[in-house]
Design an enzyme around this catalytic site. Structure first.
Site, PDB file in Angstrom:
ATOM      1  N   GLU A  14       0.823  -1.223   0.000  1.00 17.11           N
ATOM      2  CA  GLU A  14       0.000   0.000   0.000  1.00 17.11           C
ATOM      3  C   GLU A  14       0.851   1.264   0.000  1.00 17.11           C
ATOM      4  OE1 GLU A  14      -2.273  -3.064   0.118  1.00 17.11           O
ATOM      5  OE2 GLU A  14      -1.001  -2.835   1.876  1.00 17.11           O
TER       6      GLU A  14
ATOM      7  N   ASP B  66      -7.341  -5.746  -3.987  1.00 19.50           N
ATOM      8  CA  ASP B  66      -6.461  -6.037  -2.851  1.00 19.50           C
ATOM      9  C   ASP B  66      -6.640  -7.470  -2.373  1.00 19.50           C
ATOM     10  OD1 ASP B  66      -4.588  -5.697  -0.830  1.00 19.50           O
ATOM     11  OD2 ASP B  66      -6.016  -4.824   0.574  1.00 19.50           O
TER      12      ASP B  66
ATOM     13  N   ASN C 121      -0.862  -8.194  -3.307  1.00 21.32           N
ATOM     14  CA  ASN C 121      -1.703  -7.396  -4.198  1.00 21.32           C
ATOM     15  C   ASN C 121      -0.889  -6.409  -5.023  1.00 21.32           C
ATOM     16  OD1 ASN C 121      -1.735  -6.273  -1.236  1.00 21.32           O
ATOM     17  ND2 ASN C 121      -1.920  -4.479  -2.552  1.00 21.32           N
TER      18      ASN C 121
END
Length: 579
Positions: free
Chosen positions: A195, A308, A266
């Protein structure tokens, strides 16, 4: 009998460095032979064996006597936040990693502290999580990854630091939560940080010196195999540099054929239209050469990940019978809500799709190709830049990181799952700044939704690995499930994971609840089992936090569930009563 450290003692112990109750006089070194064939009385790695079974051959505790299970000691870790590391046991010594860069060494039968290691974070440090998912053992050392990107080797007898190596750069947004994996004198580990625009990788270090031996990236550079699945030109031509694919959970290892299997997370940012293409090796399992780190083959569960749905856990290695012969298989309950079976060549040079089926609701996949396993998508459930879409399951998936378990005696796979939850977001273009959030969506704009009239969210599914048919399921009307599962030779399973703080034992064949015990906090760490002097013990670390706590608050606000479980880590050890 309970042995709880006093607050004054804890305050002294939590100073930087190592605190002692007395070093070990002797320690049984962990060798290649022992790791390849772990003794039943020990639990030498995060999932018990290299195949990832989370299974103990011990059978003293069984369906008839498990109701007599009692706590024999407990030990407060002295810290809060989510405790996600299992208790690792070697020759009567237990090692437990906790949040905030701490490792405990404890006498496994009595709960007496041997040593406590804690290293302070550097000035200015910050990370998305400070949890830790366990230590690795090799030789006479204990290895632990720090949230601040350090891999540390400790003397198993004393807890003193032997060496320390840098894995990643926390200033760039990377951080370590994974347990290391020890294979053939190499300590292998990868960071989190998808992220934050990290290009995922794993590194191997020499177990004796800490020297870096190799680095293997999950996102290929231009010209490397798989690079053609990333944008080659235009606005997103450099997407591979910050494409995610972090490898933030420990891998499994095929001992016979010397092949590592690792999971890849992800894509970054979450919105796939900002990195057009299949995006290898995001959301994949990869087979690797442990000597060089070279990726030998892969299977991608879904292409151009926009949800995700990280594939961070490697598949479980299981030999299944076909046409009268045992064939090597990989089986995995993926975050996207599908259960997969894959064949693999013995040398890891090829991974083939066998079958897949949904084990929770998935509204994204319109179909899955029966030959290749490649899904087609429902565009109305695929978020994009400035396009809000609702999809199921949410980012926590049918199963998040907690471990499934496999019992080789019954052929049953046990899956901790969550269902009836969805999510919506609209992507946006964000400037990538090192160390700052880079998911293509602001956290406050993420909408978690729960299916109307839901009867449960969390649960356990028992699945016949040979047929993928469900044998039984347990559901929790008032809780999600955040707990890994352990199975035993006596056909029991042990699991926590619920917000009522219960630790439970079930009959592995029928699903009947046989025993439960309420701990001080919620359990999100994997259970383990060991024996000392012929007596079997069950260990688990209680300590609620991180995603489990965040979701519990959300459910409390929306549905009146009990507010978050109390926090504070405690190691619990159970055994049969003397009667």
């Amino acid at each position: 009998m309970q042995k709880l450290a006093t607050s004054a003692a804890l305050a002294a112990m939590l100073l930087s460095g190592t605190a002692f109750a007395g070093p070990l006089e002797s320690y049984k070194p962990v060798t290649k032979e022992r790791m390849s064939n772990p003794e039943p009385e020990n639990w030498l790695m995060a999932k018990g064996n290299y195949a990832g079974w989370s299974y103990t051959p011990l059978d003293q505790i069984n369906a008839k006597n498990v109701k007599k299970l009692k706590p024999v000691w407990s030990f407060a870790t002295g810290v809060t936040s989510g405790h996600e590391a299992p208790a690792i046991i070697n020759d009567g010594v237990m090692f437990v990693a906790t949040p905030y860069n701490q490792v405990l060494a404890i006498k496994a039968a009595t709960g007496e502290q041997i040593w406590r290691y804690k290293r302070e974070f550097p000035e200015g440090f910050s990370a998305f999580h400070v949890t830790n998912r366990g230590v690795a053992l090799w030789g006479d050392k204990v290895y632990v990854g720090g949230a601040d990107c350090k891999l540390t080797a400790l003397d198993a007898k004393t807890g003193k630091q032997v060496w320390e190596s840098t894995v990643c750069d926390w200033n760039d947004g990377a951080y370590i939560t994974s347990a290391p994996v020890a294979v053939n004198g190499k300590i292998i580990i990868g960071p989190s940080g998808g992220e934050f625009g990290i290009r995922g990788f794993v590194k191997a270090f020499d177990s004796e010196t800490g020297k870096e031996l190799w680095t293997s990236y999950a996102i290929p550079a231009p010209g490397e195999p798989g690079s053609e699945t990333w944008p080659q030109d235009g606005q997103w031509k450099d997407a591979w540099k910050i494409g995610g694919g972090t490898m933030w959970m420990p891998g499994n290892y095929d001992v016979k054929n010397d092949v590592l299997y690792w999971g890849v997370g992800n894509g970054s940012p979450w919105v796939g239209d900002q990195r057009p293409g299949d995006n290898l090796y995001v959301a994949s399992s990869v087979a690797m050469d442990p000597e060089t780190g070279k990726i030998k083959s892969h299977f991608q569960y879904h292409w151009n990940d926009s949800w995700d749905w990280a594939a961070m856990n490697p598949p479980t290695l299981i030999d299944l019978e076909k046409d009268g012969q045992k064939q090597p298989n990989l089986i995995s309950a993926q975050r996207n809500g599908y259960l997969y079976r894959l064949n693999h060549a013995k040398d890891g040079s090829k991974i083939d799709f066998v079958d897949a089926r949904p084990y929770v609701k998935n509204n994204v996949f319109k179909s899955v190709d029966p030959k290749t396993g490649r899904p087609t998508y429902n565009e109305e459930a695929t978020p994009g830049t400035a396009k809000e879409r609702m999809y199921c399951p949410s980012i926590w998936g049918g199963k998040d990181w907690p471990y499934e378990a496999y019992n080789p005696n019954t052929g049953i796979l046990y899956v901790p799952f969550n269902d009836n939850h969805c999510m919506a977001y609209a992507g946006k273009v964000q400037e990538r700044v090192p160390g700052q959030w880079y998911a293509g969506v602001e956290p406050q704009d993420i909408k978690v939704t729960i299916e109307d009239g839901f009867k449960y969210i969390g649960g356990i599914q028992a699945i016949d690995a040979a047929t993928t048919k469900e044998v039984w399921r347990e559901t929790y009307p008032g809780s999600w499930n955040w707990g890994s599962i352990m199975t035993t030779a006596s056909d029991l399973i042990f699991a926590g994971g619920t917000n009522d703080r219960m630790f439970r034992a079930y009959d592995g064949k029928s699903g009947d609840l046989l025993w439960e015990f309420k701990t001080n906090s919620g359990i999100i760490s994997p259970p383990t089992s060991f024996s000392v002097d012929g007596k079997q013990y069950i260990a688990v670390v209680s300590g609620w936090g991180v995603d489990a706590a965040w979701v519990q608050d959300l459910m409390a606000d929306r549905y009146g569930w009990e507010k978050n479980a109390p926090q504070g880590g405690t190691v619990w050890v159970f055994a049969l009563g003397d009667d």
